[in-house]
Design an enzyme around this catalytic site. Structure first.
Site, mmCIF file in Angstrom:
data_model
loop_
_atom_site.group_PDB
_atom_site.id
_atom_site.type_symbol
_atom_site.label_atom_id
_atom_site.label_comp_id
_atom_site.label_asym_id
_atom_site.label_seq_id
_atom_site.Cartn_x
_atom_site.Cartn_y
_atom_site.Cartn_z
ATOM 1 N N GLU A 292 -14.148 26.205 -64.069
ATOM 2 C CA GLU A 292 -14.321 24.800 -64.419
ATOM 3 C C GLU A 292 -14.717 23.977 -63.198
ATOM 4 O O GLU A 292 -15.567 23.082 -63.286
ATOM 5 C CB GLU A 292 -13.023 24.246 -65.024
ATOM 6 C CG GLU A 292 -12.587 24.930 -66.309
ATOM 7 C CD GLU A 292 -11.640 26.094 -66.081
ATOM 8 O OE1 GLU A 292 -10.775 26.322 -66.949
ATOM 9 O OE2 GLU A 292 -11.770 26.779 -65.041
ATOM 10 N N THR B 99 -7.338 67.173 -55.928
ATOM 11 C CA THR B 99 -8.741 66.748 -55.928
ATOM 12 C C THR B 99 -9.153 66.257 -54.546
ATOM 13 O O THR B 99 -10.276 66.473 -54.095
ATOM 14 C CB THR B 99 -8.969 65.648 -56.984
ATOM 15 O OG1 THR B 99 -8.616 66.163 -58.271
ATOM 16 C CG2 THR B 99 -10.419 65.195 -57.008
ATOM 17 N N CYS C 86 -6.228 26.375 -66.839
ATOM 18 C CA CYS C 86 -4.863 26.464 -66.328
ATOM 19 C C CYS C 86 -4.251 25.075 -66.189
ATOM 20 O O CYS C 86 -4.944 24.076 -65.985
ATOM 21 C CB CYS C 86 -4.843 27.186 -64.984
ATOM 22 S SG CYS C 86 -5.767 26.355 -63.666
ATOM 23 N N GLU D 48 -9.864 59.394 -62.375
ATOM 24 C CA GLU D 48 -10.995 60.317 -62.323
ATOM 25 C C GLU D 48 -10.593 61.793 -62.220
ATOM 26 O O GLU D 48 -11.452 62.663 -62.234
ATOM 27 C CB GLU D 48 -11.927 59.946 -61.166
ATOM 28 C CG GLU D 48 -12.721 58.678 -61.402
ATOM 29 C CD GLU D 48 -13.951 58.582 -60.521
ATOM 30 O OE1 GLU D 48 -14.494 59.626 -60.133
ATOM 31 O OE2 GLU D 48 -14.364 57.456 -60.221
#
Length: 332
Positions: A61, A208, A88, A275
Site C-alpha cells: 500500500e 545426499t 495491516c 529435495e
C-alpha cells in the site's frame, strides 16, 4: 468475518489480477511476510501501483501510494485502492497501512484475502470501516489464497508449508548409491531453481550431502537463496564442501520430522522445499507432513539404483519441458 462482495464484483477482477501480478515480483524476497500487490484506480485509470518488495521494506500500500505522480496526487482521495491482502492495523517492521489509507482519505478499499495473522485477522477491515472507508473483500479469494498459501498454512498450523521434489529415471530410480548423476534436463533444472526461490528453506538428508556435495542455491532463476537445512549432524562432512561456504547459511537439525518442522517454525521459516534423498522424502511421506509434490519424469534410463518414493496425492497439473514431464500433486 464473512466475505462481502458486490453484485457487479466482476468489475474488480482486472485490478485484482494486476495486484496478484505485482505481488509475485516480490515472491522470493518477502518471507516470512506474504507477497502483496496493490493498485490505486481513479475512474478506470490506474494512477498508482506497488508491491511488497522484501521483508522489512515498505508494504504494498505504501509503495503504491508513493508511486502516484505529482499531477495525480489530488485524485488519491477520490480513488479506489485494490490490495491482494487485508491491510495491516498494527505496528511491526513498518507502521499500520490502515493509518496511511485513512490519512490519505481513500474512500474505498477492495481486498482479496483476509489476513489470518493474529495481529490483523479482520482488525484492518474493521478499523477502515470505523473511519468511514467502504470496504469490499473476497474478490478472487481462492486465487488470492493460493498466491500466499505458504503464509496462510504457517499461521494456521504453526508449521512450515512443505513441498517435495523428486526427479526420477524411466524406471523410477532417483540415482545410484554414492554417485552424483544428473537426471533432469536443463529446463527442469531451471524449474527446480524456481521452486527453490519460492521457498525459505531447502532440506536434504546428510547422505545426499556426502554423495553429491550440492550447492543448494538459486543459480538458474532470479531469487533469494533459501536457507540450507540438513537432516542430521555435520560429523564426517568435509569442511571444504559447499554447505559450509556460508552462501547461504546452513542449519543442521536432528529428530523426527514433526519436531524438525516445529524447530523451523520457531525460526519463522514458513516454507521448505525437500529435495531428498529417498529416506528423507519417505520420512515426510510416512509422517504425512507434506503439502504438495513435484515429480520430474525424465527420459534417462538407469538399470538399477535408488528407488524413488511413491507419492500418492491429487494430481493437479502436468507440464512438459522438452523431454521431461512434471506432475504436480496436492496432499488433500
Amino acid at each position: 468475518m464473512q466475505a462481502v462482495t458486490e453484485n457487479n464484483s466482476i468489475q474488480h477482477h482486472p485490478y485484482m489480477q494486476r495486484c496478484f501480478q505485482l505481488a509475485k515480483v516480490g515472491e522470493s524476497f518477502t518471507p516470512p511476510n506474504p507477497m502483496v500487490g496493490a493498485v490505486l484506480v481513479y475512474e478506470g485509470r490506474i494512477i498508482g501501483e506497488g508491491y511488497h518488495t522484501e521483508y522489512g521494506a515498505a508494504h504494498a500500500e505504501v509503495d503504491c501510494i508513493q508511486s502516484v505522480k505529482e499531477a495525480d496526487k489530488s485524485l488519491i482521495e477520490k480513488s479506489t485502492l485494490y490490495v491482494s491482502l487485508e491491510p495491516c492495523s498494527h505496528f511491526g517492521k513498518t507502521p499500520p497501512c490502515t493509518d496511511l489509507i485513512i490519512h490519505h482519505k481513500i474512500p474505498k478499499v477492495v481486498i482479496s484475502v483476509l489476513d489470518t495473522f493474529h495481529k490483523v485477522n479482520g482488525s484492518g477491515i474493521q478499523k477502515l470501516r470505523d473511519n468511514g472507508v467502504d470496504v469490499v473483500f473476497g474478490i478472487l479469494e481462492e486465487e488470492g489464497k493460493y498466491l500466499i498459501r505458504h503464509f496462510l498454512y504457517y499461521h494456521k498450523n504453526h508449521l512450515p508449508y512443505v513441498t517435495l521434489k523428486v526427479a526420477q529415471s524411466k524406471e523410477g530410480f532417483m540415482g545410484i548409491h554414492g554417485q552424483e548423476i544428473n537426471i533432469s534436463n536443463a529446463l527442469a533444472k531451471r524449474f527446480t531453481h524456481k521452486l527453490r526461490a519460492q521457498h525459505q528453506g531447502i532440506l536434504i538428508g546428510k547422505n545426499t550431502v556426502l554423495s553429491d556435495n550440492p550447492e543448494l542455491n538459486v543459480r538458474h532463476w532470479n531469487g533469494r537463496n533459501p536457507e540450507r537445512i540438513i537432516l542430521g549432524d555435520e560429523t564426517g562432512i568435509p569442511k571444504e564442501y559447499h554447505i559450509f561456504n556460508g552462501l547461504p547459511s546452513t542449519l543442521f537439525l536432528s529428530g523426527d520430522i514433526h519436531s524438525v518442522l516445529k524447530k523451523l517454525a520457531e525460526r519463522n521459516i514458513i516454507s521448505i522445499l525437500v529435495e531428498g534423498g529417498a529416506n528423507t522424502l519417505e520420512q515426510f511421506l510416512k509422517a504425512n507432513l507434506w503439502n504438495e509434490a513435484h515429480i520430474i519424469h525424465t527420459n534417462i534410463s538407469l538399470k538399477q539404483g535408488i528407488t524413488a518414493p511413491t507419492i500418492r496425492g491429487t494430481l493437479k497439473k502436468t507440464i512438459t519441458l522438452d523431454d521431461n514431464t512434471i506432475h504436480w500433486y496436492k496432499n488433500d
